[in-house]
Enzyme design. Structure first.
Site, PDB file in Angstrom:
ATOM      1  N   GLY A  54       0.796  -1.309  -0.020  1.00  0.00           N
ATOM      2  CA  GLY A  54      -0.146  -0.115  -0.021  1.00  0.00           C
ATOM      3  C   GLY A  54       1.015   1.162   0.070  1.00  0.00           C
ATOM      4  N   SER A  55       0.316   2.300  -0.700  1.00  0.00           N
ATOM      5  CA  SER A  55       0.936   3.670  -0.658  1.00  0.00           C
ATOM      6  C   SER A  55       0.704   4.128   0.581  1.00  0.00           C
ATOM      7  CB  SER A  55       0.538   4.555  -1.836  1.00  0.00           C
ATOM      8  OG  SER A  55       0.818   3.972  -2.929  1.00  0.00           O
ATOM      9  N   GLY A  56       1.637   5.223   1.080  1.00  0.00           N
ATOM     10  CA  GLY A  56       1.473   6.028   2.380  1.00  0.00           C
ATOM     11  C   GLY A  56       2.813   5.573   3.189  1.00  0.00           C
ATOM     12  N   HIS A  57       3.760   4.804   2.385  1.00  0.00           N
ATOM     13  CA  HIS A  57       5.017   4.374   3.311  1.00  0.00           C
ATOM     14  C   HIS A  57       6.095   4.913   2.642  1.00  0.00           C
ATOM     15  CE1 HIS A  57       2.345   1.820   5.534  1.00  0.00           C
ATOM     16  NE2 HIS A  57       2.259   0.997   4.354  1.00  0.00           N
ATOM     17  N   LYS A 105       5.981  -7.981   2.565  1.00  0.00           N
ATOM     18  CA  LYS A 105       5.602  -7.902   3.940  1.00  0.00           C
ATOM     19  C   LYS A 105       4.685  -8.360   4.430  1.00  0.00           C
ATOM     20  CE  LYS A 105       4.801  -3.469   3.709  1.00  0.00           C
ATOM     21  NZ  LYS A 105       4.893  -3.274   2.191  1.00  0.00           N
ATOM     22  N   ASP A 110      -1.250  -8.324   1.336  1.00  0.00           N
ATOM     23  CA  ASP A 110      -0.172  -8.428   0.554  1.00  0.00           C
ATOM     24  C   ASP A 110       0.153  -9.726   0.225  1.00  0.00           C
ATOM     25  OD1 ASP A 110      -0.074  -5.653   0.716  1.00  0.00           O
ATOM     26  OD2 ASP A 110       2.071  -5.498   1.689  1.00  0.00           O
ATOM     27  N   HIS A 215       0.617   0.850   9.548  1.00  0.00           N
ATOM     28  CA  HIS A 215      -0.799   1.400   9.167  1.00  0.00           C
ATOM     29  C   HIS A 215      -1.692   2.035  10.424  1.00  0.00           C
ATOM     30  CE1 HIS A 215       0.522  -2.072   6.616  1.00  0.00           C
ATOM     31  NE2 HIS A 215       0.144  -1.068   5.499  1.00  0.00           N
TER      32      HIS A 215
END
Length: 329
Positions: A54-57, A105, A110, A215
Protein backbone atom coordinates in the site's frame (compact mmCIF):
# COMPACT_ATOMS: atom_id res chain seq x y z
CA UNK A 1 -7.56 17.82 7.56
CA UNK A 2 -4.98 20.01 5.79
CA UNK A 3 -3.18 18.23 2.96
CA UNK A 4 -1.98 19.14 -0.54
CA UNK A 5 -4.70 17.40 -2.54
CA UNK A 6 -6.67 18.17 -5.68
CA UNK A 7 -8.93 15.13 -5.68
CA UNK A 8 -8.56 12.22 -3.27
CA UNK A 9 -9.33 9.73 -6.05
CA UNK A 10 -6.44 11.07 -8.15
CA UNK A 11 -3.90 11.53 -5.36
CA UNK A 12 -1.90 8.35 -5.98
CA UNK A 13 -1.84 8.74 -9.78
CA UNK A 14 -0.65 12.36 -9.56
CA UNK A 15 1.96 11.46 -6.92
CA UNK A 16 3.34 8.55 -8.98
CA UNK A 17 3.52 10.77 -12.05
CA UNK A 18 5.45 13.39 -10.12
CA UNK A 19 7.78 10.78 -8.61
CA UNK A 20 8.61 9.32 -12.03
CA UNK A 21 9.15 12.77 -13.55
CA UNK A 22 11.46 13.77 -10.70
CA UNK A 23 13.62 10.66 -11.21
CA UNK A 24 13.61 10.09 -14.97
CA UNK A 25 17.26 8.99 -14.83
CA UNK A 26 16.38 6.06 -12.54
CA UNK A 27 12.77 4.91 -13.07
CA UNK A 28 9.82 4.95 -15.37
CA UNK A 29 6.10 4.68 -14.60
CA UNK A 30 3.85 2.09 -16.17
CA UNK A 31 0.15 2.93 -15.94
CA UNK A 32 -2.87 0.65 -16.01
CA UNK A 33 -1.73 -1.34 -14.16
CA UNK A 34 0.54 0.90 -12.12
CA UNK A 35 4.10 -0.06 -11.32
CA UNK A 36 7.48 1.63 -11.19
CA UNK A 37 10.40 -0.07 -12.97
CA UNK A 38 14.07 0.71 -13.26
CA UNK A 39 15.43 2.40 -16.39
CA UNK A 40 18.92 0.90 -16.52
CA UNK A 41 18.93 -2.43 -18.39
CA UNK A 42 19.99 -5.53 -16.49
CA UNK A 43 22.30 -8.27 -17.74
CA UNK A 44 20.63 -11.42 -19.07
CA UNK A 45 20.06 -13.96 -16.32
CA UNK A 46 19.82 -11.45 -13.48
CA UNK A 47 17.19 -12.29 -10.84
CA UNK A 48 14.35 -9.74 -11.01
CA UNK A 49 13.41 -8.32 -7.60
CA UNK A 50 9.85 -7.06 -7.15
CA UNK A 51 8.22 -5.65 -4.05
CA UNK A 52 5.25 -3.48 -3.28
CA UNK A 53 2.44 -2.70 -0.90
CA UNK A 54 0.00 0.00 0.00
CA UNK A 55 1.06 3.58 -0.61
CA UNK A 56 1.61 5.92 2.31
CA UNK A 57 4.95 4.38 3.35
CA UNK A 58 7.14 6.35 0.94
CA UNK A 59 9.91 6.05 0.03
CA UNK A 60 9.17 2.32 0.56
CA UNK A 61 8.90 0.73 -2.04
CA UNK A 62 9.04 2.91 -5.16
CA UNK A 63 11.96 4.91 -3.78
CA UNK A 64 14.08 1.75 -3.73
CA UNK A 65 13.76 0.88 -7.42
CA UNK A 66 17.06 1.20 -9.24
CA UNK A 67 20.54 -0.23 -9.64
CA UNK A 68 21.57 -2.46 -6.77
CA UNK A 69 18.09 -2.80 -5.34
CA UNK A 70 14.60 -3.43 -6.78
CA UNK A 71 13.74 -3.94 -10.44
CA UNK A 72 10.11 -2.95 -9.93
CA UNK A 73 7.66 -1.88 -7.23
CA UNK A 74 3.87 -2.13 -7.22
CA UNK A 75 2.07 0.63 -5.27
CA UNK A 76 -1.47 0.01 -4.07
CA UNK A 77 -3.85 2.70 -2.94
CA UNK A 78 -3.08 4.19 0.48
CA UNK A 79 -2.67 1.37 3.01
CA UNK A 80 -4.24 -1.03 0.47
CA UNK A 81 -2.46 -3.96 -1.14
CA UNK A 82 -1.58 -3.74 -4.84
CA UNK A 83 -3.54 -6.06 -7.09
CA UNK A 84 -2.28 -9.31 -8.65
CA UNK A 85 -2.46 -7.83 -12.15
CA UNK A 86 0.00 -5.10 -11.10
CA UNK A 87 2.43 -7.69 -9.75
CA UNK A 88 2.06 -9.96 -12.76
CA UNK A 89 2.58 -7.10 -15.24
CA UNK A 90 5.63 -5.87 -13.32
CA UNK A 91 7.14 -9.35 -13.22
CA UNK A 92 6.62 -9.90 -16.93
CA UNK A 93 8.13 -6.49 -17.71
CA UNK A 94 11.39 -6.95 -15.78
CA UNK A 95 12.03 -10.71 -15.84
CA UNK A 96 15.28 -11.27 -17.77
CA UNK A 97 15.94 -14.99 -17.70
CA UNK A 98 16.94 -15.33 -14.05
CA UNK A 99 13.50 -15.75 -12.54
CA UNK A 100 11.54 -13.47 -10.22
CA UNK A 101 11.92 -12.97 -6.48
CA UNK A 102 8.99 -11.32 -4.72
CA UNK A 103 9.77 -9.49 -1.46
CA UNK A 104 6.55 -9.30 0.53
CA UNK A 105 5.75 -7.71 3.89
CA UNK A 106 3.71 -10.06 6.06
CA UNK A 107 0.28 -8.47 5.76
CA UNK A 108 -2.66 -10.65 4.74
CA UNK A 109 -3.65 -8.68 1.63
CA UNK A 110 -0.09 -8.37 0.34
CA UNK A 111 0.60 -12.08 0.90
CA UNK A 112 -2.63 -13.20 -0.79
CA UNK A 113 -2.25 -10.98 -3.87
CA UNK A 114 1.42 -11.80 -4.40
CA UNK A 115 0.56 -15.52 -4.14
CA UNK A 116 -2.12 -15.11 -6.82
CA UNK A 117 0.33 -13.30 -9.09
CA UNK A 118 3.00 -15.94 -8.53
CA UNK A 119 0.58 -18.70 -9.52
CA UNK A 120 -0.03 -16.96 -12.85
CA UNK A 121 3.66 -16.52 -13.67
CA UNK A 122 5.17 -18.84 -16.27
CA UNK A 123 8.77 -18.39 -15.12
CA UNK A 124 10.76 -19.49 -12.09
CA UNK A 125 9.87 -17.54 -8.97
CA UNK A 126 10.34 -17.44 -5.21
CA UNK A 127 8.99 -15.30 -2.38
CA UNK A 128 10.57 -13.85 0.74
CA UNK A 129 8.13 -13.01 3.52
CA UNK A 130 9.49 -10.18 5.69
CA UNK A 131 8.43 -10.47 9.34
CA UNK A 132 10.76 -8.29 11.42
CA UNK A 133 8.26 -6.68 13.83
CA UNK A 134 8.87 -8.08 17.32
CA UNK A 135 5.82 -6.36 18.83
CA UNK A 136 4.09 -9.72 18.83
CA UNK A 137 5.50 -13.22 19.43
CA UNK A 138 6.54 -15.51 16.59
CA UNK A 139 3.56 -17.71 17.49
CA UNK A 140 1.05 -14.93 16.76
CA UNK A 141 -1.89 -16.22 14.68
CA UNK A 142 -1.02 -14.16 11.58
CA UNK A 143 2.73 -14.09 12.17
CA UNK A 144 4.84 -11.01 12.64
CA UNK A 145 4.35 -7.93 10.48
CA UNK A 146 6.90 -6.77 7.94
CA UNK A 147 8.02 -3.23 8.72
CA UNK A 148 11.22 -1.14 8.43
CA UNK A 149 13.48 -4.19 8.13
CA UNK A 150 12.05 -4.68 4.63
CA UNK A 151 14.47 -2.04 3.33
CA UNK A 152 17.45 -4.00 4.68
CA UNK A 153 16.25 -7.21 3.06
CA UNK A 154 15.72 -5.41 -0.27
CA UNK A 155 19.14 -3.74 -0.19
CA UNK A 156 21.15 -6.85 0.62
CA UNK A 157 19.34 -9.09 -1.85
CA UNK A 158 19.53 -6.33 -4.43
CA UNK A 159 23.32 -6.31 -4.17
CA UNK A 160 23.48 -10.08 -4.46
CA UNK A 161 21.24 -10.14 -7.53
CA UNK A 162 23.24 -7.35 -9.13
CA UNK A 163 26.41 -9.42 -8.57
CA UNK A 164 24.89 -12.39 -10.41
CA UNK A 165 23.66 -14.66 -7.61
CA UNK A 166 20.95 -17.05 -8.80
CA UNK A 167 17.35 -17.28 -7.62
CA UNK A 168 17.92 -19.98 -5.01
CA UNK A 169 20.87 -18.11 -3.50
CA UNK A 170 18.94 -14.82 -3.36
CA UNK A 171 15.96 -16.53 -1.72
CA UNK A 172 18.16 -18.19 0.92
CA UNK A 173 19.99 -14.93 1.56
CA UNK A 174 16.77 -12.98 2.00
CA UNK A 175 15.40 -15.49 4.49
CA UNK A 176 18.66 -15.30 6.43
CA UNK A 177 18.58 -11.49 6.59
CA UNK A 178 14.95 -11.55 7.71
CA UNK A 179 15.78 -13.88 10.61
CA UNK A 180 18.70 -11.65 11.61
CA UNK A 181 16.59 -8.48 11.66
CA UNK A 182 14.20 -7.17 14.31
CA UNK A 183 12.19 -3.95 14.54
CA UNK A 184 9.78 -2.22 16.87
CA UNK A 185 8.04 1.13 16.65
CA UNK A 186 6.36 3.73 18.82
CA UNK A 187 3.70 6.26 17.82
CA UNK A 188 3.29 9.66 19.44
CA UNK A 189 0.23 10.42 17.31
CA UNK A 190 -2.03 8.80 14.77
CA UNK A 191 -1.84 9.26 11.00
CA UNK A 192 -4.63 10.72 8.86
CA UNK A 193 -5.70 8.74 5.80
CA UNK A 194 -6.93 11.29 3.21
CA UNK A 195 -10.03 9.30 2.30
CA UNK A 196 -11.03 9.16 5.97
CA UNK A 197 -10.22 12.80 6.68
CA UNK A 198 -9.51 12.37 10.38
CA UNK A 199 -6.94 10.56 12.56
CA UNK A 200 -7.16 6.77 12.38
CA UNK A 201 -7.25 6.45 16.15
CA UNK A 202 -7.54 8.74 19.14
CA UNK A 203 -4.69 9.13 21.58
CA UNK A 204 -4.52 11.21 24.73
CA UNK A 205 -2.10 14.11 24.94
CA UNK A 206 0.04 12.16 27.41
CA UNK A 207 -0.22 8.74 25.72
CA UNK A 208 2.01 6.82 23.29
CA UNK A 209 1.45 3.53 21.47
CA UNK A 210 4.26 0.99 21.86
CA UNK A 211 4.70 -1.52 19.04
CA UNK A 212 2.42 0.31 16.62
CA UNK A 213 2.10 -0.96 13.04
CA UNK A 214 2.93 1.13 9.99
CA UNK A 215 -0.77 1.51 9.09
CA UNK A 216 -1.69 2.78 12.54
CA UNK A 217 -2.63 -0.66 13.84
CA UNK A 218 -2.59 -1.06 17.62
CA UNK A 219 0.65 -2.14 19.22
CA UNK A 220 1.51 -4.04 22.38
CA UNK A 221 0.19 -1.47 24.79
CA UNK A 222 -0.64 2.18 25.28
CA UNK A 223 1.34 3.85 28.02
CA UNK A 224 1.96 7.29 29.45
CA UNK A 225 4.50 9.51 27.71
CA UNK A 226 7.99 9.14 29.12
CA UNK A 227 11.56 10.23 28.39
CA UNK A 228 13.36 9.35 25.17
CA UNK A 229 15.77 7.14 27.12
CA UNK A 230 12.93 5.15 28.65
CA UNK A 231 11.22 4.73 25.27
CA UNK A 232 14.45 3.51 23.65
CA UNK A 233 15.08 1.06 26.48
CA UNK A 234 11.58 -0.37 26.04
CA UNK A 235 12.00 -0.86 22.27
CA UNK A 236 15.62 -2.02 22.44
CA UNK A 237 14.89 -4.56 25.18
CA UNK A 238 12.26 -6.20 22.98
CA UNK A 239 14.64 -6.32 20.02
CA UNK A 240 17.58 -7.51 22.08
CA UNK A 241 15.57 -10.29 23.74
CA UNK A 242 14.53 -11.53 20.31
CA UNK A 243 17.86 -11.40 18.45
CA UNK A 244 20.13 -12.10 21.43
CA UNK A 245 23.26 -10.57 19.86
CA UNK A 246 26.55 -11.74 21.33
CA UNK A 247 29.44 -9.55 22.44
CA UNK A 248 31.55 -8.62 19.43
CA UNK A 249 28.62 -9.11 17.02
CA UNK A 250 28.54 -6.56 14.18
CA UNK A 251 25.21 -4.93 13.44
CA UNK A 252 23.38 -2.30 11.42
CA UNK A 253 21.26 0.11 13.45
CA UNK A 254 18.38 1.73 11.57
CA UNK A 255 16.24 4.46 13.14
CA UNK A 256 13.23 5.07 10.93
CA UNK A 257 10.84 8.02 11.09
CA UNK A 258 7.11 7.55 10.49
CA UNK A 259 6.76 10.81 8.56
CA UNK A 260 6.29 13.63 11.05
CA UNK A 261 9.21 13.28 13.46
CA UNK A 262 12.08 15.77 13.04
CA UNK A 263 15.55 14.48 12.24
CA UNK A 264 16.78 16.15 15.43
CA UNK A 265 14.68 13.69 17.43
CA UNK A 266 15.54 10.70 15.21
CA UNK A 267 19.25 11.31 15.72
CA UNK A 268 18.67 11.54 19.47
CA UNK A 269 16.98 8.12 19.31
CA UNK A 270 19.94 6.79 17.32
CA UNK A 271 22.40 8.08 19.92
CA UNK A 272 20.50 6.40 22.75
CA UNK A 273 20.00 3.13 20.85
CA UNK A 274 23.64 2.91 19.81
CA UNK A 275 24.71 3.47 23.42
CA UNK A 276 22.31 0.71 24.51
CA UNK A 277 23.96 -1.91 22.32
CA UNK A 278 27.50 -0.64 22.68
CA UNK A 279 27.18 -1.12 26.44
CA UNK A 280 26.35 -4.76 25.67
CA UNK A 281 29.40 -5.23 23.48
CA UNK A 282 27.61 -5.08 20.12
CA UNK A 283 29.60 -3.42 17.34
CA UNK A 284 27.30 -0.93 15.60
CA UNK A 285 29.28 -0.70 12.39
CA UNK A 286 26.61 0.64 10.02
CA UNK A 287 23.79 3.14 10.47
CA UNK A 288 20.74 4.50 8.68
CA UNK A 289 18.63 7.33 10.09
CA UNK A 290 15.67 9.03 8.44
CA UNK A 291 12.21 8.58 6.97
CA UNK A 292 12.34 5.35 4.96
CA UNK A 293 9.23 3.36 5.94
CA UNK A 294 6.68 5.98 6.83
CA UNK A 295 3.04 6.00 7.85
CA UNK A 296 1.79 9.13 6.11
CA UNK A 297 1.95 11.91 8.71
CA UNK A 298 2.31 9.80 11.85
CA UNK A 299 4.60 11.14 14.56
CA UNK A 300 6.87 8.42 15.91
CA UNK A 301 9.70 6.15 14.90
CA UNK A 302 10.96 2.59 14.87
CA UNK A 303 14.27 0.99 15.74
CA UNK A 304 15.69 -1.84 13.67
CA UNK A 305 18.74 -3.95 14.45
CA UNK A 306 20.15 -6.26 11.79
CA UNK A 307 22.99 -8.63 12.67
CA UNK A 308 25.76 -8.67 10.08
CA UNK A 309 28.54 -11.03 9.07
CA UNK A 310 31.27 -10.24 6.55
CA UNK A 311 29.13 -11.26 3.58
CA UNK A 312 26.11 -9.21 4.67
CA UNK A 313 28.32 -6.22 5.44
CA UNK A 314 29.87 -6.39 1.97
CA UNK A 315 26.44 -6.59 0.33
CA UNK A 316 25.11 -3.68 2.39
CA UNK A 317 28.09 -1.57 1.32
CA UNK A 318 27.73 -2.50 -2.37
CA UNK A 319 26.79 0.36 -4.73
CA UNK A 320 23.14 1.36 -4.91
CA UNK A 321 21.45 4.09 -6.94
CA UNK A 322 17.78 4.67 -6.23
CA UNK A 323 15.66 7.73 -5.53
CA UNK A 324 15.88 7.29 -1.76
CA UNK A 325 19.06 5.27 -1.16
CA UNK A 326 22.32 5.77 -2.99
CA UNK A 327 26.02 5.34 -2.38
CA UNK A 328 29.09 3.98 -4.11
CA UNK A 329 27.95 5.07 -7.58
Amino acid sequence: MKKFINNIDNLLAESLSGFAKAHTDIVQLNSQPDFIRRIKPTVPGKVALISGGGSGHEPLHTGFVGSGMLDAACPGQIFTSPTPDQMLAAAQAVENGGGVLFIVKNYAGDVMNFEIAAEMLDCRHETILVSDDVSFPKTHSTGRRGVAGTLIVEKIIGAAAEAGEDLAACKALGDRVNLATASMGVALSSCTVPALGKPTFDMGDNEIEMGVGIHGEPGRERIAMRSASEIVDYLANMINDDLKPQKGQSALLHVNGFGATPLMELHLIYQLASEYWEKRGVNICRSLVGNYTTSLDMSGCSITLSLLDEELLRLWDAPVHTAALRWGC
